[in-house]
Design a protein around this motif. Sequence first.
Motif, PDB file in Angstrom:
ATOM      1  N   THR A  34       0.858  -1.185   0.000  1.00 29.71           N
ATOM      2  CA  THR A  34       0.000   0.000   0.000  1.00 29.71           C
ATOM      3  C   THR A  34       0.899   1.242   0.000  1.00 29.71           C
ATOM      4  OG1 THR A  34       0.001   0.186   2.397  1.00 29.71           O
ATOM      5  CG2 THR A  34      -1.704  -1.211   1.418  1.00 29.71           C
ATOM      6  N   ALA A  35       0.304   2.387  -0.271  1.00 28.32           N
ATOM      7  CA  ALA A  35       1.049   3.643  -0.257  1.00 28.32           C
ATOM      8  C   ALA A  35       1.656   3.866   1.135  1.00 28.32           C
ATOM      9  CB  ALA A  35       0.128   4.801  -0.615  1.00 28.32           C
ATOM     10  N   TYR A  36       0.952   3.419   2.168  1.00 25.37           N
ATOM     11  CA  TYR A  36       1.419   3.598   3.543  1.00 25.37           C
ATOM     12  C   TYR A  36       2.652   2.738   3.802  1.00 25.37           C
ATOM     13  CZ  TYR A  36      -3.225   5.544   3.589  1.00 25.37           C
ATOM     14  OH  TYR A  36      -4.320   6.282   3.273  1.00 25.37           O
ATOM     15  N   GLU A  37       2.645   1.529   3.251  1.00 25.50           N
ATOM     16  CA  GLU A  37       3.793   0.638   3.403  1.00 25.50           C
ATOM     17  C   GLU A  37       5.005   1.168   2.632  1.00 25.50           C
ATOM     18  OE1 GLU A  37       1.256  -3.504   4.083  1.00 25.50           O
ATOM     19  OE2 GLU A  37       1.818  -2.894   2.054  1.00 25.50           O
ATOM     20  N   VAL A  38       4.738   1.752   1.468  1.00 25.97           N
ATOM     21  CA  VAL A  38       5.825   2.329   0.679  1.00 25.97           C
ATOM     22  C   VAL A  38       6.486   3.459   1.475  1.00 25.97           C
ATOM     23  CG1 VAL A  38       6.358   3.698  -1.377  1.00 25.97           C
ATOM     24  CG2 VAL A  38       4.867   1.709  -1.559  1.00 25.97           C
ATOM     25  N   LEU A  39       5.653   4.297   2.068  1.00 25.52           N
ATOM     26  CA  LEU A  39       6.135   5.409   2.878  1.00 25.52           C
ATOM     27  C   LEU A  39       7.049   4.900   3.999  1.00 25.52           C
ATOM     28  CD1 LEU A  39       5.572   8.447   2.807  1.00 25.52           C
ATOM     29  CD2 LEU A  39       3.640   8.058   4.325  1.00 25.52           C
ATOM     30  N   GLU A  40       6.619   3.851   4.673  1.00 23.14           N
ATOM     31  CA  GLU A  40       7.418   3.272   5.753  1.00 23.14           C
ATOM     32  C   GLU A  40       8.736   2.712   5.234  1.00 23.14           C
ATOM     33  OE1 GLU A  40       4.433   0.615   7.561  1.00 23.14           O
ATOM     34  OE2 GLU A  40       4.927   1.650   9.428  1.00 23.14           O
ATOM     35  N   GLY A  41       8.687   2.165   4.026  1.00 20.85           N
ATOM     36  CA  GLY A  41       9.892   1.616   3.414  1.00 20.85           C
ATOM     37  C   GLY A  41      10.966   2.683   3.197  1.00 20.85           C
ATOM     38  N   TYR A  42      10.525   3.946   3.103  1.00 24.05           N
ATOM     39  CA  TYR A  42      11.466   5.047   2.921  1.00 24.05           C
ATOM     40  C   TYR A  42      11.732   5.760   4.246  1.00 24.05           C
ATOM     41  CZ  TYR A  42      11.243   4.666  -2.180  1.00 24.05           C
ATOM     42  OH  TYR A  42      11.354   4.233  -3.473  1.00 24.05           O
ATOM     43  N   ASP A  43      11.436   5.068   5.337  1.00 25.67           N
ATOM     44  CA  ASP A  43      11.731   5.579   6.677  1.00 25.67           C
ATOM     45  C   ASP A  43      10.856   6.770   7.097  1.00 25.67           C
ATOM     46  OD1 ASP A  43      13.126   5.166   9.027  1.00 25.67           O
ATOM     47  OD2 ASP A  43      14.729   6.571   8.527  1.00 25.67           O
ATOM     48  N   PHE A  44       9.648   6.820   6.574  1.00 29.07           N
ATOM     49  CA  PHE A  44       8.697   7.839   7.004  1.00 29.07           C
ATOM     50  C   PHE A  44       7.539   7.166   7.738  1.00 29.07           C
ATOM     51  CE2 PHE A  44      10.534  10.417   3.514  1.00 29.07           C
ATOM     52  CZ  PHE A  44      10.771  11.571   4.240  1.00 29.07           C
ATOM     53  N   PRO A  45       6.930   7.897   8.690  1.00 27.27           N
ATOM     54  CA  PRO A  45       5.772   7.327   9.381  1.00 27.27           C
ATOM     55  C   PRO A  45       4.508   7.404   8.507  1.00 27.27           C
ATOM     56  CG  PRO A  45       6.221   9.537  10.188  1.00 27.27           C
ATOM     57  CD  PRO A  45       7.302   9.234   9.191  1.00 27.27           C
ATOM     58  N   VAL A  46       3.605   6.466   8.676  1.00 26.33           N
ATOM     59  CA  VAL A  46       2.393   6.405   7.844  1.00 26.33           C
ATOM     60  C   VAL A  46       1.512   7.639   7.993  1.00 26.33           C
ATOM     61  CG1 VAL A  46       2.230   3.887   7.785  1.00 26.33           C
ATOM     62  CG2 VAL A  46       1.070   5.137   9.600  1.00 26.33           C
ATOM     63  N   GLY A  47       1.627   8.308   9.151  1.00 27.90           N
ATOM     64  CA  GLY A  47       0.761   9.450   9.433  1.00 27.90           C
ATOM     65  C   GLY A  47       0.959  10.642   8.513  1.00 27.90           C
ATOM     66  N   LEU A  48       1.970  10.599   7.650  1.00 29.66           N
ATOM     67  CA  LEU A  48       2.109  11.692   6.685  1.00 29.66           C
ATOM     68  C   LEU A  48       1.028  11.613   5.627  1.00 29.66           C
ATOM     69  CD1 LEU A  48       5.932  12.080   6.036  1.00 29.66           C
ATOM     70  CD2 LEU A  48       4.409  13.588   7.297  1.00 29.66           C
ATOM     71  N   LEU A  49       0.422  10.448   5.513  1.00 26.22           N
ATOM     72  CA  LEU A  49      -0.673  10.289   4.546  1.00 26.22           C
ATOM     73  C   LEU A  49      -1.966  10.081   5.306  1.00 26.22           C
ATOM     74  CD1 LEU A  49       0.504   7.784   1.769  1.00 26.22           C
ATOM     75  CD2 LEU A  49      -0.214  10.154   1.444  1.00 26.22           C
ATOM     76  N   PRO A  50      -2.952  10.938   5.047  1.00 25.68           N
ATOM     77  CA  PRO A  50      -4.245  10.693   5.684  1.00 25.68           C
ATOM     78  C   PRO A  50      -4.867   9.400   5.151  1.00 25.68           C
ATOM     79  CG  PRO A  50      -4.363  12.577   4.182  1.00 25.68           C
ATOM     80  CD  PRO A  50      -2.932  12.148   4.227  1.00 25.68           C
ATOM     81  N   LYS A  51      -5.832   8.896   5.874  1.00 24.26           N
ATOM     82  CA  LYS A  51      -6.532   7.688   5.418  1.00 24.26           C
ATOM     83  C   LYS A  51      -7.246   7.962   4.098  1.00 24.26           C
ATOM     84  CE  LYS A  51      -7.168   5.717   9.935  1.00 24.26           C
ATOM     85  NZ  LYS A  51      -7.895   5.884  11.190  1.00 24.26           N
ATOM     86  N   GLY A  52      -7.415   6.913   3.316  1.00 21.25           N
ATOM     87  CA  GLY A  52      -8.227   7.065   2.111  1.00 21.25           C
ATOM     88  C   GLY A  52      -7.454   7.185   0.820  1.00 21.25           C
ATOM     89  N   VAL A  53      -6.155   6.796   0.797  1.00 25.17           N
ATOM     90  CA  VAL A  53      -5.432   6.802  -0.481  1.00 25.17           C
ATOM     91  C   VAL A  53      -6.088   5.761  -1.381  1.00 25.17           C
ATOM     92  CG1 VAL A  53      -3.262   6.265  -1.650  1.00 25.17           C
ATOM     93  CG2 VAL A  53      -3.237   7.549   0.487  1.00 25.17           C
ATOM     94  N   ARG A  54      -6.529   6.212  -2.551  1.00 23.83           N
ATOM     95  CA  ARG A  54      -7.233   5.317  -3.477  1.00 23.83           C
ATOM     96  C   ARG A  54      -6.221   4.516  -4.299  1.00 23.83           C
ATOM     97  NH1 ARG A  54      -8.875   6.919  -8.560  1.00 23.83           N
ATOM     98  NH2 ARG A  54      -8.673   9.076  -7.942  1.00 23.83           N
ATOM     99  N   SER A  55      -5.181   5.194  -4.777  1.00 26.86           N
ATOM    100  CA  SER A  55      -4.149   4.509  -5.551  1.00 26.86           C
ATOM    101  C   SER A  55      -2.905   5.381  -5.576  1.00 26.86           C
ATOM    102  CB  SER A  55      -4.629   4.248  -6.973  1.00 26.86           C
ATOM    103  OG  SER A  55      -4.873   5.475  -7.624  1.00 26.86           O
ATOM    104  N   TYR A  56      -1.823   4.820  -6.050  1.00 29.84           N
ATOM    105  CA  TYR A  56      -0.597   5.610  -6.175  1.00 29.84           C
ATOM    106  C   TYR A  56       0.262   5.050  -7.290  1.00 29.84           C
ATOM    107  CZ  TYR A  56       2.076   1.814  -4.044  1.00 29.84           C
ATOM    108  OH  TYR A  56       2.663   0.605  -3.804  1.00 29.84           O
ATOM    109  N   ASP A  57       1.181   5.880  -7.778  1.00 30.51           N
ATOM    110  CA  ASP A  57       2.193   5.440  -8.745  1.00 30.51           C
ATOM    111  C   ASP A  57       3.539   5.745  -8.129  1.00 30.51           C
ATOM    112  OD1 ASP A  57       0.280   5.065 -10.822  1.00 30.51           O
ATOM    113  OD2 ASP A  57       0.276   7.251 -11.126  1.00 30.51           O
TER     114      ASP A  57
END
Length: 166
Positions: free
Chosen positions: A31-54
């Motif tokens: 998920t976009a949240y997991e990708v964010l974590e993979g780059y050493d960022f916390p998930v909270g930078l993205l609000p809930k409700g990401v529909r998709s990402y590239d």
Amino acid sequence: MGSATAQRLISLAATFCLILIKAIPGNSSPTAYEVLEGYDFPVGLLPKGVRSYDLNATTGQFSAYFNDSCSFRQASYQLKYKPAIKGYISNGKLSSLEGISVKVVFMWMDIKEIIRSGDNLDFSVGVGKTGFPVDYFEDSPQCGCGLNCGRRQARKLGINPFALSW
Ligand SMILES: *[C@@H]1O[C@H](CO)[C@@H](O)[C@H](O)[C@H]1NC(C)=O
Ligand SMILES: *[C@@H]1O[C@H](CO)[C@@H](O)[C@H](O)[C@H]1NC(C)=O
């Protein structure tokens, strides 16, 4: 139990395990949240409700999409996410951001860059920057009520969010 029956049972169990493995979400694309974590960022930078990402993993260029724009309070700030946000991501660094803004006094300013430095996140709006503890972003805020939907976060951190200033 006959050996033929046992064999059939084993084969059935094996098939069942395979189906289970395929059903585990971690096995599909992250998920976009997991990708964010993979780059050493916390998930909270993205609000809930990401529909998709590239994401272009080579350049780090990304876009994330919400169904709608999203606004909420984070610490003492009002934040706004457009239905499409984009920028570049690399380990601990989000740059050339578009689509995320913060209300400072009476003005909306675009957040251009977010850099992780140790246990802090530095947000840059072009004319200035400010840091927040990474802990603030442990959970994804919800559009509208942010993290105060249950008033959980503020209590957990035991801090006064209004003591901060830009
Ligand atoms: C976005 O909208 C689609 C279509 O209306 C809907 O199926 C989906 O659940 C929505 N996604 C979110 C995260 O709200
Ligand atoms: C990533 O971006 C580079 C440079 O723009 C491009 O050459 C490459 O094809 C892109 N990769 C994907 C998977 O889109």
